[in-house]
Design a protein around this motif. Structure first.
Motif, PDB file in Angstrom:
ATOM      1  N   VAL A  14      46.810 -23.076   5.741  1.00  0.00           N
ATOM      2  CA  VAL A  14      47.904 -22.104   5.691  1.00  0.00           C
ATOM      3  C   VAL A  14      47.587 -20.984   4.716  1.00  0.00           C
ATOM      4  N   SER A  15      47.008 -21.321   3.576  1.00  0.00           N
ATOM      5  CA  SER A  15      46.670 -20.301   2.581  1.00  0.00           C
ATOM      6  C   SER A  15      45.611 -19.342   3.096  1.00  0.00           C
ATOM      7  N   GLU A  17      44.854 -18.660   6.265  1.00  0.00           N
ATOM      8  CA  GLU A  17      45.397 -17.839   7.342  1.00  0.00           C
ATOM      9  C   GLU A  17      46.362 -16.783   6.807  1.00  0.00           C
ATOM     10  N   THR A  18      47.161 -17.151   5.817  1.00  0.00           N
ATOM     11  CA  THR A  18      48.088 -16.189   5.239  1.00  0.00           C
ATOM     12  C   THR A  18      47.349 -15.034   4.583  1.00  0.00           C
ATOM     13  N   THR A  19      46.264 -15.347   3.890  1.00  0.00           N
ATOM     14  CA  THR A  19      45.471 -14.284   3.259  1.00  0.00           C
ATOM     15  C   THR A  19      44.869 -13.346   4.295  1.00  0.00           C
ATOM     16  N   GLU A  21      45.923 -12.866   7.416  1.00  0.00           N
ATOM     17  CA  GLU A  21      46.966 -12.133   8.125  1.00  0.00           C
ATOM     18  C   GLU A  21      47.567 -11.034   7.263  1.00  0.00           C
ATOM     19  N   PHE A  97      48.452 -20.626  11.995  1.00  0.00           N
ATOM     20  CA  PHE A  97      48.585 -20.945  10.577  1.00  0.00           C
ATOM     21  C   PHE A  97      48.435 -22.445  10.314  1.00  0.00           C
TER      22      PHE A  97
END
Length: 290
Positions: A14-15, A17-19, A21, A97
């Motif tokens: 998740v981290s 993918e968040t970065t 995105e 994510f």
């Protein structure tokens, strides 16, 4: 320990993918914001045409003749199906994510989705302002208090869209449906970027089973059956040999392997050599005559 290890992997996923995105969002935020703003503009346009709507007799429509109405007490079924499709697509668009089967970036996906929605909704606004039809829905028919809207008292009343009443009980915007626009865009997007396309796979399976395989025409084979002898008296074997030579020449032309000057010269030399050999053999075999 297993749960803790998997939770750690999920958090790292998740981290990461968040970065990624967020970096894309910082680069592509202009079009995303424009697409979201246009959704509000589309809502204002639909509310504006509701002020112009006038109830009238229902128009004849083959769709309503073929499919009977659900009835006023079952009108919630349509909205329930659309809500399920909308929420399902929204959740699916964020699955990279969590899951490792990543085939797209969520920011880029919604950028394309909003671009298609804006183009379709722009055409929709033009059509329902150009041609205003009496709404066939129950709340748009004659005698309903919601069929027409009273004139607004101020500009703020127009700019504030009454959600969800203003969305669910609109009238006059019926050239083609907004729900159908969202549904088709979502289904088409899932078909292009999704991994488990069950509906499409079932259709392809049914067609493959019911219809025979199409013949391959790239090899130049005739599609019609050939009789044992043609009008010139040639047999099937001769025709197949001739067709094979023509097919070879056809592939040479497609691949760009045309006969150049060197090959032609070599063939001429070969033919000349054969001609000389044949002439010598004929001259040797012919008696000189005494």
């Amino acid at each position: 320990m297993y749960i803790a290890r998997e939770a750690t992997k999920l958090w790292r996923k998740v981290s990461a993918e968040t970065t990624a995105e967020l970096q894309l969002l910082l680069e592509k935020w202009q079009l995303l914001l424009a697409g979201l703003v246009f959704q509000y503009i589309h809502g204002l346009a639909a509310r504006g045409v509701h002020y112009l709507h006038r109830p009238g007799p229902l128009l004849q429509d083959l769709g309503f003749m073929a499919l009977p109405e659900l009835g006023q007490e079952k009108g919630y079924l349509s909205e329930s199906v659309f809500t399920f499709i909308f929420i399902s697509f929204l959740l699916w668009s964020f699955h990279p994510f969590i899951y490792h089967s990543k085939r797209f970036y969520t920011v880029l996906l919604w950028r394309r989705v909003l671009a298609f929605l804006v183009a379709s909704q722009f055409l929709r606004i033009i059509t329902f302002y150009s041609t205003q039809l009496p709404g066939p829905n129950y709340h748009c028919r004659e005698g309903s208090k919601l069929a027409t809207l009273p004139p607004p008292n101020n500009a703020l009343e127009v700019l504030l869209i009454n959600f969800p009443r203003g969305v669910l009980f609109g009238c006059g915007d019926l050239i083609f449906s907004s729900h159908m626009i969202f549904t088709l865009v979502f289904v088409r997007t899932y078909y292009k970027y999704g991994s488990n396309r069950y509906t499409v796979n079932l259709v392809v399976f049914f067609v493959d089973k019911k219809l025979p395989e199409m013949p391959d025409r790239t090899n130049g084979l005739p599609l019609l059956p050939v009789s044992s002898k043609d009008k010139d008296g040639r047999t099937k074997e001769e025709l197949h040999k001739l067709d094979g030579r023509m097919r070879d020449e056809f592939h040479k032309l497609l691949n760009g392997n045309t006969v150049d000057a060197t090959d032609r010269r070599q063939r001429l030399q070969m033919n000349g050599k054969h001609g000389e050999d044949m002439s010598h053999s004929v001259s040797d075999a012919t008696p000189t005559g005494t």
